[in-house]
Design a protein around this motif. Structure first.
Motif, short mmCIF file in Angstrom:
data_model
loop_
_atom_site.label_atom_id
_atom_site.label_comp_id
_atom_site.label_asym_id
_atom_site.label_seq_id
_atom_site.Cartn_x
_atom_site.Cartn_y
_atom_site.Cartn_z
N ILE A 1 -3.74 3.62 -1.25
CA ILE A 1 -3.87 2.83 -2.47
C ILE A 1 -3.35 1.43 -2.18
O ILE A 1 -2.20 1.25 -1.77
CB ILE A 1 -3.08 3.48 -3.63
CG1 ILE A 1 -3.58 4.92 -3.84
CG2 ILE A 1 -3.24 2.65 -4.91
CD1 ILE A 1 -2.62 5.79 -4.61
N LYS B 1 -5.75 9.58 0.45
CA LYS B 1 -5.95 8.30 -0.24
C LYS B 1 -4.94 7.27 0.26
O LYS B 1 -3.77 7.57 0.44
CB LYS B 1 -5.73 8.44 -1.75
CG LYS B 1 -6.74 9.27 -2.47
CD LYS B 1 -6.52 9.22 -3.95
CE LYS B 1 -5.23 9.92 -4.33
NZ LYS B 1 -5.12 10.19 -5.77
N TYR C 1 0.85 -1.19 0.00
CA TYR C 1 0.00 0.00 0.00
C TYR C 1 0.88 1.24 0.00
O TYR C 1 2.03 1.21 0.43
CB TYR C 1 -0.97 0.01 1.19
CG TYR C 1 -0.33 0.33 2.53
CD1 TYR C 1 -0.28 1.63 3.02
CD2 TYR C 1 0.22 -0.68 3.31
CE1 TYR C 1 0.30 1.92 4.25
CE2 TYR C 1 0.80 -0.41 4.53
CZ TYR C 1 0.84 0.89 4.99
OH TYR C 1 1.43 1.17 6.20
N VAL D 1 -8.12 2.22 -4.86
CA VAL D 1 -8.03 3.49 -4.16
C VAL D 1 -9.10 3.53 -3.08
O VAL D 1 -10.26 3.17 -3.34
CB VAL D 1 -8.22 4.67 -5.15
CG1 VAL D 1 -8.28 6.00 -4.40
CG2 VAL D 1 -7.11 4.68 -6.18
N ASP E 1 -4.86 -1.71 -8.70
CA ASP E 1 -4.77 -0.80 -7.56
C ASP E 1 -6.18 -0.44 -7.11
O ASP E 1 -7.02 -0.08 -7.94
CB ASP E 1 -4.03 0.48 -7.93
CG ASP E 1 -2.55 0.25 -8.17
OD1 ASP E 1 -2.02 -0.79 -7.74
OD2 ASP E 1 -1.92 1.12 -8.80
#
Length: 167
Positions: A112, A110, A104, A129, A127
């Protein structure tokens, strides 16, 4: 004067420490799922994984993560061998759980998730989000961008509670 106070309050709330993660340290640990809600384009809200889902999300200091979520009310397989269980039971078990793991990264509001292994192969090398709408010592709220679920576009909000270390 009242407008000025309101403007200052709004400005301060925009920079509230619970609004976004300041560092990975804000996320590190294991979180237990408290609730998950789907909101469709009509504004209708329903439980994503039933009223009492089970889930755990772990973030490590070395930028690894793992998550598992299961729907409430899951039925056990009729046999202890999951390979020889009836196909419809295995399909139900698969449809009522989600799990993935990987690396991550954190960028402002955010986090991800870079998926490396998953219960659904389609997730691997993608990925995910997650927008952090709240994080503090005990609570993490993540909002998932709109996704297709059951044929309709929904936005998901997951509320997590930090677990205490086992001693």
């Amino acid at each position: 004067m009242t407008k000025r106070i309101l403007a200052v309050a709004l400005t301060l709330s925009a920079f509230s420490s619970s609004a976004i993660a300041r560092s990975k340290g804000d996320l590190i640990g294991t979180w237990k799922l408290i609730s998950s809600k789907d909101t469709n384009e009509k504004g209708e809200v329903k439980d994503s994984y039933g009223r009492n889902p089970t889930g755990f999300l772990t973030y490590t200091a070395d930028s690894r993560m793992i998550v598992i979520i299961t729907t409430d009310g899951r039925k056990p397989l009729s046999v202890p061998d999951w390979i020889s269980a009836p196909a419809e039971e295995r399909a139900e078990a698969f449809a009522t759980s989600i799990a993935y793991a990987g690396r991550y990264t954190l960028s402002g509001d955010k986090v991800i998730h870079h998926v490396e292994a998953a219960s659904l192969q389609n997730f691997v090398n993608t990925d995910f989000v997650r927008f952090i709408t709240k994080v503090d010592r005990d609570r993490l709220v993540l909002r998932v961008p709109p996704l297709l679920k059951g044929g309709e576009r929904v936005t998901q909000e997951l509320v997590w509670e930090r677990m205490k270390p086992i001693r």
